[in-house]
Write a protein that holds these residues in place. Structure first.
Motif, PDB file in Angstrom:
ATOM      1  N   LYS A 104      72.676  16.622 -22.617  1.00 45.96           N
ATOM      2  CA  LYS A 104      73.787  17.004 -23.495  1.00 45.96           C
ATOM      3  C   LYS A 104      75.100  17.120 -22.730  1.00 45.96           C
ATOM      4  O   LYS A 104      76.166  16.781 -23.251  1.00 45.96           O
ATOM      5  N   LEU A 105      75.018  17.628 -21.488  1.00 45.28           N
ATOM      6  CA  LEU A 105      76.233  17.872 -20.699  1.00 45.28           C
ATOM      7  C   LEU A 105      76.609  16.699 -19.796  1.00 45.28           C
ATOM      8  O   LEU A 105      77.557  16.813 -19.021  1.00 45.28           O
ATOM      9  N   SER A 106      75.875  15.592 -19.862  1.00 40.02           N
ATOM     10  CA  SER A 106      76.123  14.479 -18.944  1.00 40.02           C
ATOM     11  C   SER A 106      77.556  13.939 -19.055  1.00 40.02           C
ATOM     12  O   SER A 106      78.146  13.542 -18.056  1.00 40.02           O
ATOM     13  N   LYS A 154      80.283  15.702 -19.805  1.00 37.98           N
ATOM     14  CA  LYS A 154      81.158  16.657 -19.103  1.00 37.98           C
ATOM     15  C   LYS A 154      80.988  16.545 -17.596  1.00 37.98           C
ATOM     16  O   LYS A 154      81.960  16.621 -16.847  1.00 37.98           O
ATOM     17  N   ILE A 155      79.747  16.355 -17.155  1.00 39.70           N
ATOM     18  CA  ILE A 155      79.484  16.195 -15.731  1.00 39.70           C
ATOM     19  C   ILE A 155      80.166  14.925 -15.223  1.00 39.70           C
ATOM     20  O   ILE A 155      80.744  14.915 -14.135  1.00 39.70           O
ATOM     21  N   VAL A 170      69.458  20.025 -21.745  1.00 35.32           N
ATOM     22  CA  VAL A 170      70.784  20.575 -21.406  1.00 35.32           C
ATOM     23  C   VAL A 170      71.553  19.580 -20.526  1.00 35.32           C
ATOM     24  O   VAL A 170      72.738  19.318 -20.768  1.00 35.32           O
TER      25      VAL A 170
END
Length: 191
Positions: free
Chosen positions: A149-151, A153-154, A146
């Protein structure tokens, strides 16, 4: 010694702290900048396989190669040390000729399933049931997936300055973990 949620929670928290996937976000972002796409699924699956395999046969593999766990941990501390220096000083020590991907090296190994994680797994194996450790590993791998995958957006949420600050702070933390791993194991090499 069978299935126990309390053990799974305890082991899961220990592994989460050692893997420190949240702390590696600056490294992940940096790797993605250098190599482009990071295959989250591949990195997660490979690191999970490495951890589960090492849980069951790691000590035997090390013994077969004539390497003890303490030597393995000291070697891992050097890798963490150099990664920390890259983060803190903004230099590049790890160089790869035209890297195609960073999903396996250095992401799955040694960042996620590194010497610290492997040493921890061997220690946990002495205290807890294997089924609980495997479940805790799988839970952590889902968290890793997770975060990978979200890196992106972070990264957008924090911005360049925020990532720079977090990168330096976590670089110092990673350096401290490397020193602790080194200090805790180097004494055992000389007895």
């Amino acid at each position: 010694m069978g299935f126990d949620w309390k053990e799974i929670l305890t082991i899961g928290m220990v592994l989460f702290a050692v893997i420190d996937i949240v702390g590696t976000i600056p490294i992940i972002v940096d790797l993605r900048t250098k190599v482009g796409h990071i295959q989250s699924e591949k990195a997660s699956i490979v690191s999970g396989i490495i951890m589960i395999t090492f849980l069951f046969v790691g000590e035997e593999i090390l013994k077969f190669m004539g390497v003890d766990v303490k030597s393995f941990a000291v070697a891992g501390s050097f890798i963490l040390f150099f990664l920390a220096l890259e983060m803190i000083l903004g230099i590049s020590i790890y160089k790869d000729e035209e890297p195609k991907t960073a999903s396996i090296v250095p992401l799955a190994f040694p960042l996620i399933a590194g010497a610290g994680t492997m040493t921890t797994l061997l220690s946990l194996r002495a205290q807890y049931a294997s089924i609980n450790i495997v479940i805790a590993i799988l839970i952590n791998i889902i968290i890793v997936y997770v975060v990978l995958k979200l890196s992106g957006k972070i990264e957008r949420l924090l911005g360049k300055t925020g990532l720079g600050v977090i990168r330096k702070v976590f670089g110092v933390i990673l350096l401290a973990i490397a020193v602790k791993l080194f200090a805790g194991n180097v004494k055992g090499l000389f007895v």
